[in-house]
Design a protein around this motif. Structure first.
Motif, PDB file in Angstrom:
ATOM      1  N   VAL A  13      -0.800  41.769  14.851  1.00  0.00           N
ATOM      2  CA  VAL A  13       0.114  42.544  14.457  1.00  0.00           C
ATOM      3  C   VAL A  13      -0.115  43.926  14.511  1.00  0.00           C
ATOM      4  O   VAL A  13      -1.181  44.394  13.829  1.00  0.00           O
ATOM      5  N   MET A  14       0.550  44.826  14.773  1.00  0.00           N
ATOM      6  CA  MET A  14       0.505  46.519  15.021  1.00  0.00           C
ATOM      7  C   MET A  14       0.644  46.981  13.671  1.00  0.00           C
ATOM      8  O   MET A  14       1.934  46.760  12.927  1.00  0.00           O
ATOM      9  N   ASP A  15      -0.067  48.027  13.055  1.00  0.00           N
ATOM     10  CA  ASP A  15       0.313  48.742  12.101  1.00  0.00           C
ATOM     11  C   ASP A  15       1.165  49.871  12.221  1.00  0.00           C
ATOM     12  O   ASP A  15       1.196  50.330  13.347  1.00  0.00           O
ATOM     13  N   ILE A  16       1.412  50.447  11.100  1.00  0.00           N
ATOM     14  CA  ILE A  16       2.410  51.544  11.416  1.00  0.00           C
ATOM     15  C   ILE A  16       1.788  52.871  11.996  1.00  0.00           C
ATOM     16  O   ILE A  16       2.454  53.731  12.825  1.00  0.00           O
ATOM     17  N   GLN A  17       0.494  53.144  11.809  1.00  0.00           N
ATOM     18  CA  GLN A  17      -0.149  54.260  12.151  1.00  0.00           C
ATOM     19  C   GLN A  17      -0.225  54.135  13.803  1.00  0.00           C
ATOM     20  O   GLN A  17      -0.229  55.072  14.565  1.00  0.00           O
ATOM     21  N   GLU A  18      -0.639  53.029  14.150  1.00  0.00           N
ATOM     22  CA  GLU A  18      -0.827  52.737  15.625  1.00  0.00           C
ATOM     23  C   GLU A  18       0.537  52.972  16.285  1.00  0.00           C
ATOM     24  O   GLU A  18       0.811  53.464  17.208  1.00  0.00           O
ATOM     25  N   LEU A  19       1.713  52.230  15.797  1.00  0.00           N
ATOM     26  CA  LEU A  19       2.971  52.269  16.194  1.00  0.00           C
ATOM     27  C   LEU A  19       3.317  53.912  16.168  1.00  0.00           C
ATOM     28  O   LEU A  19       4.064  54.190  17.263  1.00  0.00           O
ATOM     29  N   TYR A  20       3.170  54.601  15.303  1.00  0.00           N
ATOM     30  CA  TYR A  20       3.595  56.096  15.160  1.00  0.00           C
ATOM     31  C   TYR A  20       2.910  56.853  16.400  1.00  0.00           C
ATOM     32  O   TYR A  20       3.368  57.615  17.030  1.00  0.00           O
ATOM     33  N   PRO A  77       2.936  36.586  27.494  1.00  0.00           N
ATOM     34  CA  PRO A  77       1.422  36.584  26.922  1.00  0.00           C
ATOM     35  C   PRO A  77       0.561  37.506  27.884  1.00  0.00           C
ATOM     36  O   PRO A  77       0.595  37.734  29.061  1.00  0.00           O
ATOM     37  N   GLY A  78      -0.178  38.449  27.117  1.00  0.00           N
ATOM     38  CA  GLY A  78      -1.032  39.341  27.843  1.00  0.00           C
ATOM     39  C   GLY A  78      -0.477  40.711  28.325  1.00  0.00           C
ATOM     40  O   GLY A  78      -1.137  41.783  28.680  1.00  0.00           O
ATOM     41  N   ASP A  79       0.710  40.679  27.944  1.00  0.00           N
ATOM     42  CA  ASP A  79       1.733  41.888  28.366  1.00  0.00           C
ATOM     43  C   ASP A  79       1.641  43.113  27.140  1.00  0.00           C
ATOM     44  O   ASP A  79       2.349  42.758  26.158  1.00  0.00           O
ATOM     45  N   SER A  80       0.830  44.018  26.949  1.00  0.00           N
ATOM     46  CA  SER A  80       0.586  44.984  26.080  1.00  0.00           C
ATOM     47  C   SER A  80       1.856  45.831  25.641  1.00  0.00           C
ATOM     48  O   SER A  80       2.090  46.421  24.713  1.00  0.00           O
ATOM     49  N   ARG A  81       3.042  45.644  26.653  1.00  0.00           N
ATOM     50  CA  ARG A  81       4.221  46.496  26.364  1.00  0.00           C
ATOM     51  C   ARG A  81       5.299  45.911  24.995  1.00  0.00           C
ATOM     52  O   ARG A  81       5.952  46.454  24.572  1.00  0.00           O
ATOM     53  N   PHE A  82       4.597  44.317  24.817  1.00  0.00           N
ATOM     54  CA  PHE A  82       5.294  43.848  23.692  1.00  0.00           C
ATOM     55  C   PHE A  82       4.582  44.039  22.479  1.00  0.00           C
ATOM     56  O   PHE A  82       3.604  43.616  22.518  1.00  0.00           O
ATOM     57  N   ILE A  83       5.213  44.517  21.404  1.00  0.00           N
ATOM     58  CA  ILE A  83       4.409  45.108  20.125  1.00  0.00           C
ATOM     59  C   ILE A  83       4.803  44.050  19.111  1.00  0.00           C
ATOM     60  O   ILE A  83       6.000  44.021  18.687  1.00  0.00           O
ATOM     61  N   LEU A  84       3.870  43.323  18.488  1.00  0.00           N
ATOM     62  CA  LEU A  84       4.152  42.434  17.384  1.00  0.00           C
ATOM     63  C   LEU A  84       4.169  42.907  16.080  1.00  0.00           C
ATOM     64  O   LEU A  84       2.870  43.577  15.703  1.00  0.00           O
ATOM     65  N   VAL A  85       5.061  43.003  15.192  1.00  0.00           N
ATOM     66  CA  VAL A  85       5.035  43.277  13.763  1.00  0.00           C
ATOM     67  C   VAL A  85       5.524  42.042  13.081  1.00  0.00           C
ATOM     68  O   VAL A  85       6.046  41.210  13.216  1.00  0.00           O
ATOM     69  N   ASP A  86       5.252  42.492  11.576  1.00  0.00           N
ATOM     70  CA  ASP A  86       5.654  41.173  10.717  1.00  0.00           C
ATOM     71  C   ASP A  86       7.231  41.187  10.699  1.00  0.00           C
ATOM     72  O   ASP A  86       7.681  40.021  10.369  1.00  0.00           O
ATOM     73  N   ASP A  87       7.911  42.585  10.315  1.00  0.00           N
ATOM     74  CA  ASP A  87       9.314  42.510  10.519  1.00  0.00           C
ATOM     75  C   ASP A  87       9.618  43.778  11.049  1.00  0.00           C
ATOM     76  O   ASP A  87       9.315  44.873  10.608  1.00  0.00           O
ATOM     77  N   THR A  88      10.562  43.532  11.727  1.00  0.00           N
ATOM     78  CA  THR A  88      10.996  44.761  12.718  1.00  0.00           C
ATOM     79  C   THR A  88      11.713  45.919  11.912  1.00  0.00           C
ATOM     80  O   THR A  88      11.519  47.014  12.175  1.00  0.00           O
ATOM     81  N   LEU A  89      12.496  45.407  11.138  1.00  0.00           N
ATOM     82  CA  LEU A  89      13.559  46.360  10.220  1.00  0.00           C
ATOM     83  C   LEU A  89      12.701  47.062   9.331  1.00  0.00           C
ATOM     84  O   LEU A  89      12.620  48.345   9.389  1.00  0.00           O
ATOM     85  N   ILE A  90      11.522  46.420   8.922  1.00  0.00           N
ATOM     86  CA  ILE A  90      10.459  47.268   7.744  1.00  0.00           C
ATOM     87  C   ILE A  90       9.853  48.133   8.843  1.00  0.00           C
ATOM     88  O   ILE A  90       9.533  49.190   8.304  1.00  0.00           O
ATOM     89  N   ALA A  91       9.222  47.574   9.923  1.00  0.00           N
ATOM     90  CA  ALA A  91       8.614  48.542  10.841  1.00  0.00           C
ATOM     91  C   ALA A  91       9.452  49.694  11.246  1.00  0.00           C
ATOM     92  O   ALA A  91       9.041  50.872  11.424  1.00  0.00           O
ATOM     93  N   TYR A  92      10.696  49.680  11.536  1.00  0.00           N
ATOM     94  CA  TYR A  92      11.452  50.777  11.920  1.00  0.00           C
ATOM     95  C   TYR A  92      11.842  51.885  10.943  1.00  0.00           C
ATOM     96  O   TYR A  92      11.428  52.734  10.842  1.00  0.00           O
ATOM     97  N   LYS A  93      11.784  51.148   9.496  1.00  0.00           N
ATOM     98  CA  LYS A  93      11.773  52.066   8.295  1.00  0.00           C
ATOM     99  C   LYS A  93      10.595  52.858   8.050  1.00  0.00           C
ATOM    100  O   LYS A  93      10.825  54.092   7.926  1.00  0.00           O
ATOM    101  N   GLU A  94       9.616  52.197   8.618  1.00  0.00           N
ATOM    102  CA  GLU A  94       8.287  52.903   7.855  1.00  0.00           C
ATOM    103  C   GLU A  94       8.019  53.708   9.252  1.00  0.00           C
ATOM    104  O   GLU A  94       7.341  54.953   8.935  1.00  0.00           O
TER     105      GLU A  94
END
Length: 446
Positions: A13-20, A77-94
């Motif tokens: 699971v990617m965190d917000i700093q990495e996503l930003y 599987p193995g494709d780094s272009r897919f980013i997993l987060v706990d909740d996409t809406l929360i990730a979007y807002k953060e």
């Protein structure tokens, strides 16, 4: 992100700093798999009838560099272009909040039962006389719309005006913690979305969550001093910094209606200053408060009085709110985007005061009023009857249950058929109802 159970292993699971950090390299976000600009980031949001995770692969294929998902099975599987987060809406807002924090500019937060969008438009018009302004487009004021607005900020913007809507208790508290306004206002509080808020007190508590944030962070409040509910809510929180506006002679910015036939003409002045008169392109004396809010904010940020008057005089509504449309056959007062008891009462009172002849009203149901719906619809019928308007058409199942001799229609399709049959001519017609009733389809026929 480091896995706390095994510090030598990275969590999936990617965190917000990495996503930003990824967003900074790919600064275009889409939530619509049908619109995938090359190099953008797709965020797979969910709704009652759709799951964006199912479209993540398609978004990548169409040109997105990354797809943010919260269901692992939709990734290759193995494709780094897919980013997993706990909740996409929360990730979007953060992600949006992280982006908003890159800008040390004034951010004006707006909420309220009625007048949010009109106030936002007027405030933005006034501030645009001096600044590069970013503001909420349309009425994108919910969980998805607010992050979209925040992500639109860029280095050119000098000030932002962000609208926040609510239909349930706690909605504003959630939004305001992402917007992080530096100042703000509540336009008013009224009986709307009662099914979600539970009661009028629930409305006040929810809208008051903006006041709670402003107070807690020492922010400036713009207060409609003439509104007893807002004044009470502000006094309960003991604000240190207030700029007031209204029709009371104690307000910092004072104003009064000159006439409304049909466009609002008003005059205003700062306390102790000279009166200035403005003829607007808005219909409705109730828009005076929205005008005064824009004036108070403009003056605070150094916009000159002549620039403020120019902005208010040249603003033309384009959003089915307080809009006068002159067709070949009639003059229409179109306010068909939303309706609740307080906005309906204001529209009817303004229509009553308009010094024009041959009045007609087409009123559609007010939605989301819960157990008080029948009572509130009957009040509207009684109000328009007392206003002396005889040619009234009521549309929808809620108005169908009212006690009245006014004409009733099951839906807008029935109204369209009757317009085609009667072909009304030379009327001033008020058209107001909740968006779901679809009265906005009528002007083209009138």
């Amino acid at each position: 992100m480091v896995d706390e159970q095994n510090p030598t292993k990275r969590s999936e699971v990617m965190d917000i700093q990495e996503l930003y950090a990824l967003y900074e390299k790919h600064p275009v976000v889409t939530t619509d798999s049908r619109n995938c600009p090359k190099g953008s980031i797709f965020i797979a949001l969910k709704g009652e009838t759709f799951d964006g995770n199912k479209f993540a692969k398609a978004a990548i294929e169409k040109g997105c560099s990354y797809a943010v998902i919260d269901e692992k099975e939709y990734a290759d599987p193995g494709d780094s272009r897919f980013i997993l987060v706990d909740d996409t809406l929360i990730a979007y807002k953060e992600l949006a909040r992280q982006h908003r924090r890159q800008f040390q500019i004034p951010v004006i937060g707006i909420t309220g039962t009625n007048g949010k969008t009109t106030s936002k438009e007027l405030i933005s018009a006034v501030l645009s006389e001096k600044f590069k302004v970013w503001h909420t487009e349309g009425n994108f004021n919910n969980d998805v719309g607010v992050p979209r607005t925040l992500l639109g900020l860029n280095a050119d913007h000098e000030i932002a005006v962000i609208e926040m809507g609510a239909s349930h208790q706690g909605d504003i508290e959630k939004l305001v913690n992402y917007v992080e306004p530096t100042c703000g206002l509540i336009t008013n509080v009224g009986r709307a979305h009662l099914q979600g808020f539970g009661s009028f007190e629930g409305v006040k508590r929810t809208k008051g969550e903006l006041y709670d944030y402003l107070k807690a962070h020492g922010c400036l409040l713009f207060l409609n001093e003439s509104n007893p509910d807002l004044s009470e809510m502000a006094s309960q929180r003991e604000f240190d910094r207030i700029i007031s506006y209204g029709q009371d002679d104690t307000a910092n910015v004072q104003g009064e209606v000159v006439d409304c036939a049909p466009f609002l003409r008003f005059r205003w002045h700062e306390a102790g200053g000279e009166w200035k008169e403005v003829l607007t392109h808005l219909v409705g004396s109730y828009n005076l408060d929205n005008m005064l809010a824009a004036i108070a904010i403009g003056l605070h940020f150094g916009v000159e009085a002549r620039q403020i008057c120019h902005a208010l005089e040249t603003y033309v509504p384009q959003n089915n709110r307080s809009q006068l449309t002159e067709t070949e056959h009639n003059k229409l007062i179109v306010d068909a985007y939303n309706a609740n008891p307080s906005s309906m009462a204001a529209a009817i009172e303004n229509f009553r005061l308009m010094d024009v002849g041959n009045k007609m009203a087409i009123l559609g149901d007010m939605r989301e009023l819960g157990e008080v719906s029948d009572e509130e619809h009957q009040k509207v019928v009684d109000l328009i009857s007392a206003a002396g308007i005889e040619n009234v058409w009521l549309v929808g199942e809620n108005f169908a249950r009212t006690r009245t001799g006014f004409r009733k229609f099951k839906n807008t399709e029935e109204v369209k058929a009757e317009i085609e049959r009667l072909q009304p001519r030379n009327h001033y017609i008020l058209i107001k109802g909740s968006n779901g009733v679809r009265l906005f389809e009528l002007p083209a026929l009138l």
